[in-house]
Scaffold this motif. Structure first.
Motif, PDB file in Angstrom:
ATOM      1  N   PRO A 121      18.931 -15.799  -8.426  1.00 19.15           N
ATOM      2  CA  PRO A 121      18.402 -15.675  -9.790  1.00 19.15           C
ATOM      3  C   PRO A 121      17.998 -17.007 -10.415  1.00 19.15           C
ATOM      4  O   PRO A 121      17.231 -17.025 -11.376  1.00 19.15           O
ATOM      5  N   ALA A 122      18.468 -18.114  -9.888  1.00 21.81           N
ATOM      6  CA  ALA A 122      18.123 -19.419 -10.454  1.00 21.81           C
ATOM      7  C   ALA A 122      16.931 -20.059  -9.741  1.00 21.81           C
ATOM      8  O   ALA A 122      16.660 -21.244  -9.927  1.00 21.81           O
ATOM      9  N   PHE A 123      16.214 -19.275  -8.938  1.00 19.79           N
ATOM     10  CA  PHE A 123      15.121 -19.837  -8.132  1.00 19.79           C
ATOM     11  C   PHE A 123      14.072 -20.516  -9.001  1.00 19.79           C
ATOM     12  O   PHE A 123      13.690 -21.667  -8.771  1.00 19.79           O
ATOM     13  N   PHE A 124      13.557 -19.824 -10.022  1.00 21.17           N
ATOM     14  CA  PHE A 124      12.492 -20.385 -10.850  1.00 21.17           C
ATOM     15  C   PHE A 124      12.998 -21.505 -11.747  1.00 21.17           C
ATOM     16  O   PHE A 124      12.222 -22.361 -12.180  1.00 21.17           O
TER      17      PHE A 124
ATOM     18  N   LEU B 222       6.695  -4.312   2.731  1.00 21.94           N
ATOM     19  CA  LEU B 222       7.850  -4.978   3.330  1.00 21.94           C
ATOM     20  C   LEU B 222       7.961  -6.417   2.827  1.00 21.94           C
ATOM     21  O   LEU B 222       9.035  -6.899   2.498  1.00 21.94           O
ATOM     22  N   ASP B 223       6.836  -7.115   2.753  1.00 19.52           N
ATOM     23  CA  ASP B 223       6.852  -8.489   2.270  1.00 19.52           C
ATOM     24  C   ASP B 223       7.297  -8.538   0.816  1.00 19.52           C
ATOM     25  O   ASP B 223       8.090  -9.396   0.427  1.00 19.52           O
ATOM     26  N   ALA B 224       6.785  -7.630   0.005  1.00 16.73           N
ATOM     27  CA  ALA B 224       7.148  -7.607  -1.400  1.00 16.73           C
ATOM     28  C   ALA B 224       8.629  -7.303  -1.580  1.00 16.73           C
ATOM     29  O   ALA B 224       9.314  -7.916  -2.413  1.00 16.73           O
ATOM     30  N   GLU B 225       9.132  -6.365  -0.776  1.00 13.10           N
ATOM     31  CA  GLU B 225      10.553  -6.022  -0.857  1.00 13.10           C
ATOM     32  C   GLU B 225      11.427  -7.213  -0.476  1.00 13.10           C
ATOM     33  O   GLU B 225      12.478  -7.460  -1.094  1.00 13.10           O
ATOM     34  N   ALA B 226      10.973  -7.956   0.532  1.00 12.83           N
ATOM     35  CA  ALA B 226      11.743  -9.124   0.949  1.00 12.83           C
ATOM     36  C   ALA B 226      11.776 -10.180  -0.149  1.00 12.83           C
ATOM     37  O   ALA B 226      12.804 -10.819  -0.391  1.00 12.83           O
ATOM     38  N   VAL B 227      10.631 -10.367  -0.832  1.00 12.04           N
ATOM     39  CA  VAL B 227      10.572 -11.336  -1.927  1.00 12.04           C
ATOM     40  C   VAL B 227      11.482 -10.905  -3.064  1.00 12.04           C
ATOM     41  O   VAL B 227      12.236 -11.703  -3.640  1.00 12.04           O
ATOM     42  N   VAL B 228      11.403  -9.610  -3.424  1.00 14.59           N
ATOM     43  CA  VAL B 228      12.235  -9.088  -4.504  1.00 14.59           C
ATOM     44  C   VAL B 228      13.717  -9.265  -4.172  1.00 14.59           C
ATOM     45  O   VAL B 228      14.517  -9.692  -5.013  1.00 14.59           O
ATOM     46  N   ALA B 229      14.090  -8.944  -2.934  1.00 10.79           N
ATOM     47  CA  ALA B 229      15.490  -9.085  -2.523  1.00 10.79           C
ATOM     48  C   ALA B 229      15.942 -10.533  -2.594  1.00 10.79           C
ATOM     49  O   ALA B 229      17.065 -10.842  -3.025  1.00 10.79           O
ATOM     50  N   TYR B 230      15.064 -11.427  -2.180  1.00 13.07           N
ATOM     51  CA  TYR B 230      15.420 -12.848  -2.210  1.00 13.07           C
ATOM     52  C   TYR B 230      15.623 -13.332  -3.637  1.00 13.07           C
ATOM     53  O   TYR B 230      16.585 -14.050  -3.938  1.00 13.07           O
ATOM     54  N   LEU B 231      14.705 -12.936  -4.548  1.00 10.00           N
ATOM     55  CA  LEU B 231      14.811 -13.376  -5.935  1.00 10.00           C
ATOM     56  C   LEU B 231      16.052 -12.802  -6.611  1.00 10.00           C
ATOM     57  O   LEU B 231      16.685 -13.467  -7.433  1.00 10.00           O
TER      58      LEU B 231
END
Length: 236
Positions: A28-31, A15-24
């Motif tokens: 798309p300009a996060f990094f 669930l945590d990984a899915e939330a991170v993936v969804a957020y990124l």
């Protein structure tokens, strides 16, 4: 009491990984806006068992970044310690300049070093053939015999002293508790003496420890004592 269903650790991680993936994906300009995080990410870039040059470079940069952060943190700690020492030294020097008697000087030094600097062992000794009724006075001959090796350098010294030196500076009883110490000489216009501080920790005052602030205090003492001893009569 009804047992509550528990979420398995694997499910929580997913669930945590899915939330991170969804957020990124949504940002798309996060990094691009947080490029410093790239050095902390572990992104394999390899073919078979070989490691690419890019991945090797990233690892070196990441390790170097961590090392520089540690060094910067240490420098900041030293700077904060020096700021505190400077402030305490400034207050003590002002008290010495405002002192109207030798008794005020002795009390200011001992109180400041013990209370402000948290030094457990403090010793101010003045040398002279005509001892005054205030403070601790010894003859020049007695001082040379006991701590001549320390006086000969003319500099502030620190580290582990010999037993007879500690006994002279701090007394027989306290000398057994002193693990390490620092000694600054007073020498100005005929005034001679020493200001010594001690710690129970044998490593606290190492031979390489900075003694700048103690030297400053000793220099001010050397210039303060003469004007306050002129009005005192020697002890007969």
């Amino acid at each position: 009491m009804t047992d509550q269903p528990q979420v398995a650790p694997e499910q929580t991680t997913d669930l945590d990984a899915e939330a991170v993936v969804a957020y990124l994906r949504a940002h798309p300009a996060f990094f691009a806006e947080h490029d410093e995080l790239l050095l902390e990410q572990r992104i394999p870039h390899q073919r078979g068992d070989s490691v690419s040059l890019v991945e090797r470079q990233l690892k070196l940069l990441r390790d170097r970044n961590i090392e520089m952060r540690h060094r910067l943190s240490q420098l900041m700690d030293v700077a904060r310690d020096n700021d505190r020492l400077f402030d305490k030294t400034r207050r003590l020097i002002l008290d010495l300049l405002d002192a109207s008697s030798l008794e005020d000087v002795v009390m200011a030094v001992e109180d400041s070093l013990r209370q402000e600097f948290q030094v457990p062992f403090v010793s101010l000794i003045l040398f002279g053939e005509n001892p005054m009724p205030v403070g601790r006075w010894v003859s020049n001959a007695e001082a040379q015999q006991a701590i001549g090796a320390l006086l000969g350098t003319g500099k502030t010294v620190s580290g582990n002293l010999r037993e007879h030196e500690l006994a002279f500076l701090f007394g027989e009883a306290q000398s057994k508790e002193v693990g390490s110490s620092a000694v600054a000489t007073l020498e100005y216009q005929g005034v001679h003496g020493v200001l010594a501080i001690g710690s129970r920790d044998p490593q606290h005052y190492k031979s390489t420890v900075g003694t700048l602030f103690l030297s400053y205090i000793a220099e001010v003492l050397g210039r303060t004592v003469p004007r306050l001893t002129q009005t005192l009569r020697p002890v007969r």
